[in-house]
Design a protein around this motif. Structure first.
Motif, PDB file in Angstrom:
ATOM      1  N   GLY A 190     -63.333  -4.810  92.516  1.00 14.00           N
ATOM      2  CA  GLY A 190     -62.148  -5.250  91.339  1.00 14.00           C
ATOM      3  C   GLY A 190     -60.627  -5.036  92.132  1.00 14.00           C
ATOM      4  N   GLY A 191     -60.773  -4.497  93.380  1.00 11.98           N
ATOM      5  CA  GLY A 191     -59.047  -4.103  94.351  1.00 11.98           C
ATOM      6  C   GLY A 191     -58.969  -5.448  95.345  1.00 11.98           C
ATOM      7  N   GLY A 192     -58.318  -4.902  96.008  1.00  9.98           N
ATOM      8  CA  GLY A 192     -57.474  -5.872  97.858  1.00  9.98           C
ATOM      9  C   GLY A 192     -56.341  -6.867  97.017  1.00  9.98           C
ATOM     10  N   ASN A 193     -56.121  -7.618  98.729  1.00 12.74           N
ATOM     11  CA  ASN A 193     -55.099  -8.155  98.846  1.00 12.74           C
ATOM     12  C   ASN A 193     -55.779  -9.087  98.361  1.00 12.74           C
ATOM     13  N   MET A 194     -55.780 -10.206  97.306  1.00 14.16           N
ATOM     14  CA  MET A 194     -56.537 -11.251  96.951  1.00 14.16           C
ATOM     15  C   MET A 194     -55.313 -12.903  98.652  1.00 14.16           C
ATOM     16  N   MET A 195     -56.240 -13.132  99.495  1.00 13.35           N
ATOM     17  CA  MET A 195     -55.596 -14.166  99.983  1.00 13.35           C
ATOM     18  C   MET A 195     -55.403 -15.894  99.808  1.00 13.35           C
ATOM     19  N   MET A 196     -53.696 -15.258 100.232  1.00  7.87           N
ATOM     20  CA  MET A 196     -52.356 -16.500  99.484  1.00  7.87           C
ATOM     21  C   MET A 196     -53.435 -17.641  99.792  1.00  7.87           C
ATOM     22  N   MET A 197     -53.783 -19.047  99.335  1.00  8.51           N
ATOM     23  CA  MET A 197     -54.359 -20.519 100.306  1.00  8.51           C
ATOM     24  C   MET A 197     -53.782 -21.200  99.431  1.00  8.51           C
ATOM     25  N   GLY A 198     -53.114 -22.163 100.054  1.00 14.72           N
ATOM     26  CA  GLY A 198     -52.540 -23.359  99.545  1.00 14.72           C
ATOM     27  C   GLY A 198     -51.406 -23.097  98.114  1.00 14.72           C
ATOM     28  N   GLN A 199     -50.742 -21.919  99.050  1.00 14.69           N
ATOM     29  CA  GLN A 199     -50.049 -21.967  98.423  1.00 14.69           C
ATOM     30  C   GLN A 199     -48.631 -22.505  98.977  1.00 14.69           C
ATOM     31  N   LYS A 200     -48.339 -23.006  97.119  1.00 12.40           N
ATOM     32  CA  LYS A 200     -47.254 -24.265  96.661  1.00 12.40           C
ATOM     33  C   LYS A 200     -46.074 -23.906  96.496  1.00 12.40           C
ATOM     34  N   PRO A 201     -44.724 -23.997  97.147  1.00 10.10           N
ATOM     35  CA  PRO A 201     -43.678 -23.785  97.097  1.00 10.10           C
ATOM     36  C   PRO A 201     -42.490 -24.542  95.353  1.00 10.10           C
ATOM     37  N   LYS A 202     -42.017 -23.843  95.158  1.00  5.84           N
ATOM     38  CA  LYS A 202     -41.731 -24.235  93.303  1.00  5.84           C
ATOM     39  C   LYS A 202     -40.700 -25.605  94.277  1.00  5.84           C
ATOM     40  N   ASN A 203     -39.255 -25.694  94.306  1.00  5.67           N
ATOM     41  CA  ASN A 203     -39.040 -26.315  94.932  1.00  5.67           C
ATOM     42  C   ASN A 203     -39.136 -26.835  96.100  1.00  5.67           C
TER      43      ASN A 203
ATOM     44  N   ILE B  78     -47.377 -27.774 106.435  1.00 10.14           N
ATOM     45  CA  ILE B  78     -46.115 -27.119 106.332  1.00 10.14           C
ATOM     46  C   ILE B  78     -45.919 -26.827 104.854  1.00 10.14           C
ATOM     47  N   GLN B  79     -46.383 -27.031 103.741  1.00  7.42           N
ATOM     48  CA  GLN B  79     -46.573 -26.824 102.137  1.00  7.42           C
ATOM     49  C   GLN B  79     -46.514 -25.045 102.065  1.00  7.42           C
ATOM     50  N   SER B  80     -47.393 -24.461 103.005  1.00  5.85           N
ATOM     51  CA  SER B  80     -47.634 -23.194 103.335  1.00  5.85           C
ATOM     52  C   SER B  80     -46.497 -22.992 103.733  1.00  5.85           C
ATOM     53  N   THR B  81     -46.154 -23.066 105.096  1.00  7.84           N
ATOM     54  CA  THR B  81     -44.826 -23.220 105.538  1.00  7.84           C
ATOM     55  C   THR B  81     -43.529 -22.916 104.669  1.00  7.84           C
ATOM     56  N   VAL B  82     -43.266 -24.185 103.720  1.00  7.70           N
ATOM     57  CA  VAL B  82     -42.460 -24.343 103.445  1.00  7.70           C
ATOM     58  C   VAL B  82     -42.016 -23.041 102.118  1.00  7.70           C
TER      59      VAL B  82
END
Length: 619
Positions: free
Chosen positions: A18-31, A343-347
């Motif tokens: 159940g552990g480990g680091n989940m890969m952050m895919m398509g992370q969206k910025p708040k602002n 760009i969305q992930s970069t922001v």
């Protein structure tokens, strides 16, 4: 700060899938807008370079787009010359000189396009790296100004990730994706203009296929996203399981957990296989379907184009150029969609960096006094302290004379380390004052205050460098004789000289090429060399053998001689001779006195002391 880890399904020490680091895919910025605007602010100082990149990208793309049209002209020239020759037209035939001129022009255009492409990549790489440099500088300066509570409340890995991974993401996006984005937009506009100049009818047929493709593949994309999410989730679980099994390999062996661990691995691996195979199958359908629709468009263009050629409404070279443009049209659209996600992930990454840059800094210093001659007398007067106004320490009063040894004891979470952090002004007081030689620590600069303290902690810290450099840490101007003398007083000189390179032996990043006890002796030598009036000692002998413990204790006695010393004690047998023992519980000093005085009171210390020795006797 160590966070408590929730146990996972399956084995000893919480081992399981159940552990480990989940890969952050398509992370969206708040602002998105505010963060993008702030990120672009870092490019303002390089506005001219950015404009040059934009112009070079446009010119590179324009010259590249004109290529198929000129190639079409060569094909038309070749076709018409061959046709005239077949028809027997007088003076007709293939004009090879004209075709050669066209081909040389075409080659020149592609060369110029490549030159401008090189220029834009060269300039943009410089802009990207300098922007990343500025961000790293700002983050590094910010980290120096943040209070200790910021670091205590976050995992070190997260802070490092913001300074390395997130800034690297910004850098790579600026260097690669920004130029691709500009190129793709210019390519789309340029191709549409060229297609319209050849045939508006064929352009409409070509463009209609695009929304048709989107309409067909949209439900497939939606389905594939679900499977890709499952794939990333199970991949994170698998990575976590593997990491834990190898990190805790000895524990797994000791508990005989190999079989269960293997079963857990097989289970998660099967889940990953199922999710991955479905995701790849569904996504694999997309390209054939897009190709099918594109080929229908291609057939229609070829048929209608052929009819237009027979009617002399369009040349055969223009048809060839138009088909080339049609093939090129979908590529920049796909690139633009991918870059939009990047760009969305970069922001989002930039937002994480800016969150760190916006953190509240340590209170501004207003030093008005200097210690002068340093004696080392310390007093706590009506000290209050807590997090978010929830007081942990209330009305604490302590008086320590110069040269006294003060032991701080108490159960886990009693506030022993908090007291030391307050003493060194890692945290600010809610009320009261702490004075050194009668001077309030808030009237001193933090750097001057901390120069009066030496620390030897239970968790040793040595950096990647020579032993000599590690001992001289904090006193770089020390002579080699002074370093050796400090090592001798710390009983470290003997083992250092037995090493192949002696004092020039390079310690690796984890200092794993020497033992735990040897690390501790080096940190004691470092504190001796610094020669501060006040020493802070955490229990340093808990993880070493008896002989090394004796050496460390002797070294610590040298270190404490003539100095005011605060000793955080875990084993009460080591602090019997302390001048003052502070007994802490729940953030308060509930008892204080000498060892004999506290035993005579038969209070908390009496119970704590006897419980340790009764456990030893029972063992």
């Amino acid at each position: 700060m160590t966070k408590e880890r929730k146990p996972q399904r399956g084995g000893p020490m919480g081992f399981g899938p159940g552990g480990g680091n989940m890969m952050m895919m398509g992370q969206k910025p708040k602002n998105f807008k505010a963060t993008l605007k702030r990120l672009l602010g870092y490019l303002k100082s390089r506005r001219k370079q950015f404009i040059a990149v934009f112009i070079a990208a446009i010119l590179s793309t324009v010259f590249s787009i004109i290529g198929p049209k000129i190639m079409g002209t060569a094909i038309t020239e070749l076709f018409e010359g061959a046709y005239e020759k077949l028809e027997g037209v007088q003076g007709g035939g293939i004009d090879f000189q004209r075709i050669a001129q066209i081909l040389f022009l075409l080659a020149g255009l592609y060369v110029v396009s490549s030159i401008f492409n090189f220029i834009q990549q060269y300039i943009m790489s410089s802009v990207a790296q300098k922007t990343a440099y500025d961000l790293r500088e700002d983050v590094n300066q910010k980290l120096e100004k943040l209070p200790l509570r910021y670091f205590d409340s976050r995992p070190n890995g997260e802070i490092l990730s913001r300074m390395t991974n997130d800034i690297d993401t910004i850098s790579s996006t600026l260097q690669q994706s920004m130029t691709q984005f500009i190129t793709s937009i210019v390519t789309i506009i340029g191709i549409v203009i060229m297609m319209l100049s050849i045939s508006p009818l064929l352009t409409i047929i070509s463009i209609v296929s695009l929304p048709l493709s989107i309409f067909v593949i949209r439900p497939i994309l939606k389905k594939s996203q679900t499977y890709f999410a499952d794939q990333q989730r199970t991949l994170g679980q698998l990575n976590g399981h593997i990491e834990e099994m190898f990190t805790g390999h000895q524990v797994v062996k000791a508990f005989g957990y190999e079989k269960t661990a293997g079963e857990d691995f097989d289970e998660v691996n099967e889940d990953l296989y199922q999710a991955g195979s479905k995701a790849q199958f569904i996504s694999g359908i997309i390209m054939p379907m897009m190709s099918f629709i594109g080929n229908i468009s291609y057939v229609l263009i070829s048929v209608i184009g052929g009819i237009l050629v027979t009617q002399r409404a369009i040349s055969i070279g223009d048809i060839q150029a138009f088909i080339t443009y049609t093939r090129q049209f979908t590529q920049p659209i796909t690139q633009t969609a991918n870059i939009a996600n990047i760009i969305q992930s970069t922001v989002a990454a930039a937002e994480r960096v800016f969150e760190l840059l916006d953190e509240k800094e340590e209170e501004k210093e207003k030093p008005s006094l200097h210690l002068g001659k340093k004696a080392g007398a310390v007093t706590f007067e009506h000290v209050d302290f807590g997090y978010d106004n929830d007081l942990l320490i209330q009305d604490m009063n302590i008086s320590v004379k110069q040269g006294q040894t003060v032991a701080i004891v108490g159960p886990t979470g009693a506030g022993k380390t908090t007291l030391i952090n307050l003493l060194m002004r890692f945290y600010e007081l809610n009320g009261g004052s702490i004075k050194i030689d009668g001077i309030d620590t808030r009237d001193l600069s933090r750097s001057e205050l901390r120069q009066n303290f030496g620390m030897v902690l239970q968790d040793t810290w040595l950096f990647n460098g020579t032993i000599k450099e590690n001992i001289a840490y904090g006193k770089n101007e020390a002579s080699e004789e002074a370093i050796i003398r400090a090592a001798e007083m710390a009983h470290a000189d003997h083992f250092i000289r037995t090493l192949p390179e002696g004092y020039e032996t390079i310690l690796n990043e984890e200092a794993s090429n020497i033992s735990q006890g040897q690390k501790q002796l080096i940190t004691i030598a470092r504190a001796i060399l610094a020669d501060p009036p006040v020493m802070i000692l955490d229990e340093a002998t808990s993880s070493v053998d008896t002989r090394t413990e004796v050496l460390i204790q002797q070294a610590m006695n040298h270190l404490m001689a003539g100095r005011t010393s605060f000793v955080i004690a875990h084993r009460l047998s080591t602090i019997r001779d302390a001048d003052l023992i502070l007994v802490m519980d729940e953030g308060s000093v509930i008892e204080q006195g000498t060892h004999e005085e506290l035993l005579a009171q038969e209070g908390f210390y009496f119970e704590l002391y006897n419980s340790q020795f009764s456990k030893k006797a029972a063992g």
